[in-house]
Motif scaffolding. Structure first.
Motif, PDB file in Angstrom:
ATOM      1  N   ARG A 157      17.983 -13.237  57.498  1.00 12.46           N
ATOM      2  CA  ARG A 157      17.528 -13.704  58.810  1.00 12.46           C
ATOM      3  C   ARG A 157      16.363 -14.682  58.661  1.00 12.46           C
ATOM      4  O   ARG A 157      15.359 -14.376  58.026  1.00 12.46           O
ATOM      5  CB  ARG A 157      17.098 -12.528  59.681  1.00 12.46           C
ATOM      6  CG  ARG A 157      16.610 -12.940  61.080  1.00 12.46           C
ATOM      7  CD  ARG A 157      16.173 -11.740  61.879  1.00 12.46           C
ATOM      8  NE  ARG A 157      17.303 -10.861  62.154  1.00 12.46           N
ATOM      9  CZ  ARG A 157      17.183  -9.688  62.765  1.00 12.46           C
ATOM     10  NH1 ARG A 157      15.979  -9.252  63.126  1.00 12.46           N
ATOM     11  NH2 ARG A 157      18.256  -8.944  62.986  1.00 12.46           N
ATOM     12  N   SER A 158      16.514 -15.833  59.267  1.00 11.21           N
ATOM     13  CA  SER A 158      15.456 -16.837  59.214  1.00 11.21           C
ATOM     14  C   SER A 158      14.361 -16.523  60.229  1.00 11.21           C
ATOM     15  O   SER A 158      14.626 -15.952  61.287  1.00 11.21           O
ATOM     16  CB  SER A 158      16.044 -18.225  59.500  1.00 11.21           C
ATOM     17  OG  SER A 158      15.019 -19.197  59.588  1.00 11.21           O
ATOM     18  N   ASP A 159      13.135 -16.883  59.902  1.00 14.15           N
ATOM     19  CA  ASP A 159      12.002 -16.761  60.821  1.00 14.15           C
ATOM     20  C   ASP A 159      11.227 -18.075  60.741  1.00 14.15           C
ATOM     21  O   ASP A 159      10.401 -18.271  59.855  1.00 14.15           O
ATOM     22  CB  ASP A 159      11.120 -15.573  60.415  1.00 14.15           C
ATOM     23  CG  ASP A 159      10.065 -15.242  61.462  1.00 14.15           C
ATOM     24  OD1 ASP A 159       9.517 -16.183  62.058  1.00 14.15           O
ATOM     25  OD2 ASP A 159       9.811 -14.050  61.685  1.00 14.15           O
ATOM     26  N   ARG A 160      11.521 -18.972  61.663  1.00 14.25           N
ATOM     27  CA  ARG A 160      11.005 -20.335  61.569  1.00 14.25           C
ATOM     28  C   ARG A 160       9.481 -20.389  61.612  1.00 14.25           C
ATOM     29  O   ARG A 160       8.847 -21.154  60.874  1.00 14.25           O
ATOM     30  CB  ARG A 160      11.591 -21.197  62.686  1.00 14.25           C
ATOM     31  CG  ARG A 160      13.094 -21.444  62.549  1.00 14.25           C
ATOM     32  CD  ARG A 160      13.583 -22.389  63.632  1.00 14.25           C
ATOM     33  NE  ARG A 160      15.023 -22.645  63.513  1.00 14.25           N
ATOM     34  CZ  ARG A 160      15.710 -23.435  64.316  1.00 14.25           C
ATOM     35  NH1 ARG A 160      15.099 -24.055  65.321  1.00 14.25           N
ATOM     36  NH2 ARG A 160      17.004 -23.608  64.132  1.00 14.25           N
ATOM     37  N   ASP A 161       8.878 -19.612  62.473  1.00 12.71           N
ATOM     38  CA  ASP A 161       7.420 -19.656  62.599  1.00 12.71           C
ATOM     39  C   ASP A 161       6.738 -19.201  61.316  1.00 12.71           C
ATOM     40  O   ASP A 161       5.787 -19.829  60.841  1.00 12.71           O
ATOM     41  CB  ASP A 161       6.969 -18.787  63.776  1.00 12.71           C
ATOM     42  CG  ASP A 161       7.383 -19.359  65.122  1.00 12.71           C
ATOM     43  OD1 ASP A 161       7.666 -20.576  65.178  1.00 12.71           O
ATOM     44  OD2 ASP A 161       7.433 -18.593  66.104  1.00 12.71           O
ATOM     45  N   VAL A 162       7.228 -18.099  60.764  1.00  9.06           N
ATOM     46  CA  VAL A 162       6.624 -17.585  59.536  1.00  9.06           C
ATOM     47  C   VAL A 162       6.921 -18.514  58.360  1.00  9.06           C
ATOM     48  O   VAL A 162       6.049 -18.765  57.518  1.00  9.06           O
ATOM     49  CB  VAL A 162       7.116 -16.156  59.246  1.00  9.06           C
ATOM     50  CG1 VAL A 162       6.598 -15.667  57.898  1.00  9.06           C
ATOM     51  CG2 VAL A 162       6.675 -15.210  60.348  1.00  9.06           C
ATOM     52  N   ARG A 187       8.081 -10.273  56.801  1.00 11.85           N
ATOM     53  CA  ARG A 187       8.527 -11.621  57.144  1.00 11.85           C
ATOM     54  C   ARG A 187       7.934 -12.683  56.225  1.00 11.85           C
ATOM     55  O   ARG A 187       8.628 -13.608  55.794  1.00 11.85           O
ATOM     56  CB  ARG A 187       8.166 -11.924  58.603  1.00 11.85           C
ATOM     57  CG  ARG A 187       8.991 -11.147  59.616  1.00 11.85           C
ATOM     58  CD  ARG A 187       8.478 -11.369  61.022  1.00 11.85           C
ATOM     59  NE  ARG A 187       9.312 -10.694  62.012  1.00 11.85           N
ATOM     60  CZ  ARG A 187       9.005 -10.585  63.303  1.00 11.85           C
ATOM     61  NH1 ARG A 187       7.871 -11.106  63.756  1.00 11.85           N
ATOM     62  NH2 ARG A 187       9.819  -9.968  64.127  1.00 11.85           N
ATOM     63  N   MET A 210      10.269 -15.016  53.739  1.00 16.65           N
ATOM     64  CA  MET A 210      10.284 -16.477  53.814  1.00 16.65           C
ATOM     65  C   MET A 210       9.743 -17.113  52.524  1.00 16.65           C
ATOM     66  O   MET A 210      10.156 -18.205  52.146  1.00 16.65           O
ATOM     67  CB  MET A 210       9.486 -16.948  55.025  1.00 16.65           C
ATOM     68  CG  MET A 210      10.136 -16.614  56.368  1.00 16.65           C
ATOM     69  SD  MET A 210      11.808 -17.340  56.572  1.00 16.65           S
ATOM     70  CE  MET A 210      12.871 -15.948  56.127  1.00 16.65           C
ATOM     71  N   GLN A 217       4.936  -8.235  59.750  1.00 11.37           N
ATOM     72  CA  GLN A 217       4.490  -9.553  59.287  1.00 11.37           C
ATOM     73  C   GLN A 217       4.488  -9.628  57.764  1.00 11.37           C
ATOM     74  O   GLN A 217       4.823 -10.657  57.177  1.00 11.37           O
ATOM     75  CB  GLN A 217       3.097  -9.866  59.838  1.00 11.37           C
ATOM     76  CG  GLN A 217       2.574 -11.264  59.499  1.00 11.37           C
ATOM     77  CD  GLN A 217       3.314 -12.365  60.228  1.00 11.37           C
ATOM     78  OE1 GLN A 217       4.270 -12.115  60.972  1.00 11.37           O
ATOM     79  NE2 GLN A 217       2.882 -13.594  60.020  1.00 11.37           N
TER      80      GLN A 217
END
Length: 433
Positions: free
Chosen positions: A211-216, A71, A75, A68
């Motif tokens: 790499r995208s992490d939409r939630d984060v 990430r 972001m 986490q």
């Protein structure tokens, strides 16, 4: 302490520009004041995403969630770079914008020259902010100090060479100041990147960087955009004050720039306390520890208040000497600059007390990830109360530059009261429930 000293070192980069340009030419000083203000208010909006990294990483680290941490930081970098690229476009029309809002044409022309170079600093500066937030949340603060301190020292030498044309370098004036700032920011990025990769390999910070992490990303955005807009509201308040001071004349605008630099220098200490409070509050939030949250808040506010009282005394006693540092002894308009500058420095003694308290409350609220309502409270205080008071006191009531600054004090005082109530009356209970 490393956070405080690194903030002072960061500010030294800007204050070096102001002092040396003040020695070089008063018009260049006025232009750098308005140009620096424009750059800063756009920068601090994007810096909201970087500042969101601190409480989110602190909470994740307290839970031993290395994935986490990575990430959130990744972001934060994405959002900062997207913003930095997009915001550069309007700066190519700086001169027209400044003339349209009533600035002196000579000042507007020099401001455009400065910003056409300095704008390329935006993305690297935002990356530096994200990396500093990541490192601060993990309590790796010494490298932040050494990197920023080294950049500040280098900036002095590059400014001395390029502004005045020393050591065989060309005399570039305000262009030289912009080139120096851009250079030291790029070097800061490299230093922090190398340290992060070598000393904190367990986080694999740049693994899958694309790499995208939409939630984060949504979480960083949700916490970060109110921080950015709160900073914009406060920075915009001072920008509007600079614009109104420009309506009075170049001398008051230059004096305003000096007073802002001195107040900003001492304010960096409050920022350091606030950043530390954000980290401690974020970690207390991760543990759901109400006692630690309360004790940390009380301690940080008390330390900030003691420092504000001390600097207020210095500002009142040594006002003329402090302003004189920024002005060439042979400057024909030195007496006029001193007269206006001293009155503003004395007002900034009161300014220190309320500004310190409101930034401490903001730091604690950010630590518990409460940013949206504080944004509304702060924005209303700055723009709904502070700016109208500044205008009325400066122009209809005829108090001029001093009245303009008195209005700023009123707005910041209201922000300090309402934000403190928000933290102690609501956020502590909600965060640890």
């Amino acid at each position: 302490m490393p956070l405080i000293l690194s903030n002072l070192a960061q500010f030294a980069i800007h204050i070096t520009d102001t002092i040396m340009l003040g020695w070089y030419d008063v018009t260049a000083l006025a232009a750098s004041t308005i140009a620096g203000t424009m750059f800063f208010i756009t920068f601090i909006v994007g810096a909201g995403f970087a500042q969101a990294v601190t409480p989110l990483v602190a909470a994740a680290a307290e839970e031993n969630d290395d994935v986490q941490v990575r990430r959130v930081t990744r972001m934060g970098l994405w959002l900062s770079v997207f913003y930095g690229v997009a915001i550069t476009i309007p700066f190519f029309w700086t001169e027209k914008i400044l003339i349209a809002i009533g600035q002196d044409p000579a000042v507007a022309e020099l401001a455009q020259i400065y910003l056409w170079i300095a704008i390329w600093q935006m993305v690297p500066a935002l990356i530096v902010m994200v990396l500093k937030s990541f490192l601060a949340a993990l309590e790796h603060t010494a490298i932040i100090l050494w990197a920023t301190g080294g950049a500040a020292v280098l900036n002095i030498f590059v400014n001395y060479a390029l502004i005045f044309g020393n050591w065989g370098a060309p005399e570039l004036g305000i262009r030289g100041a912009a080139i120096a700032s851009l250079s030291v920011t790029a070097i800061s990025v490299l230093i922090l990147l190398i340290y992060t990769l070598r000393r904190l390999p367990q986080y694999q910070l740049f693994r899958n960087i694309w790499r995208s992490d939409r939630d984060v990303m949504a979480r960083v955005f949700r916490v970060g955009w109110p921080i950015g807009l709160t900073s914009l509201a406060e920075g915009g308040l001072f920008s509007a004050a600079a614009v109104m001071m420009g309506w009075i004349g170049p001398i008051p605008l230059a004096a305003h720039g000096i007073a802002i630099q001195l107040s900003g220098l001492t304010f960096m200490v409050h920022i350091g306390f606030s950043q530390a409070a954000t980290v401690r509050a974020g970690r207390a939030l991760g543990r759901k520890d109400e006692l630690a949250l309360r004790r940390g808040g009380k301690t940080a506010i008390a330390m900030s208040a003691c420092y504000a009282l001390a600097t207020s005394v210095v500002f009142v006693v040594f006002a003329e000497q402090l302003v004189g540092l920024f002005i060439d002894p042979d400057e024909p308009q030195r007496a006029a600059l001193l007269e206006v500058g001293v009155s503003l420095i004395i007002l900034s003694a009161v300014f220190q007390l309320v500004d310190g308290l409101q930034v401490m409350a903001l730091g604690l609220l950010r630590g518990v990830q409460d940013t949206a309502v504080p944004m509304i409270m702060a924005s209303f205080s700055y723009w709904g109360i502070g700016l109208p008071c500044s205008y009325v006191l400066a122009f209809p009531l005829g108090f001029g530059p001093a009245g303009l600054w008195a209005g700023l004090v009123v707005g910041l005082a209201l922000a300090a009261v309402t934000l403190s109530w928000r933290f102690w009356g609501y956020a502590v209970y909600r965060a640890t429930a």
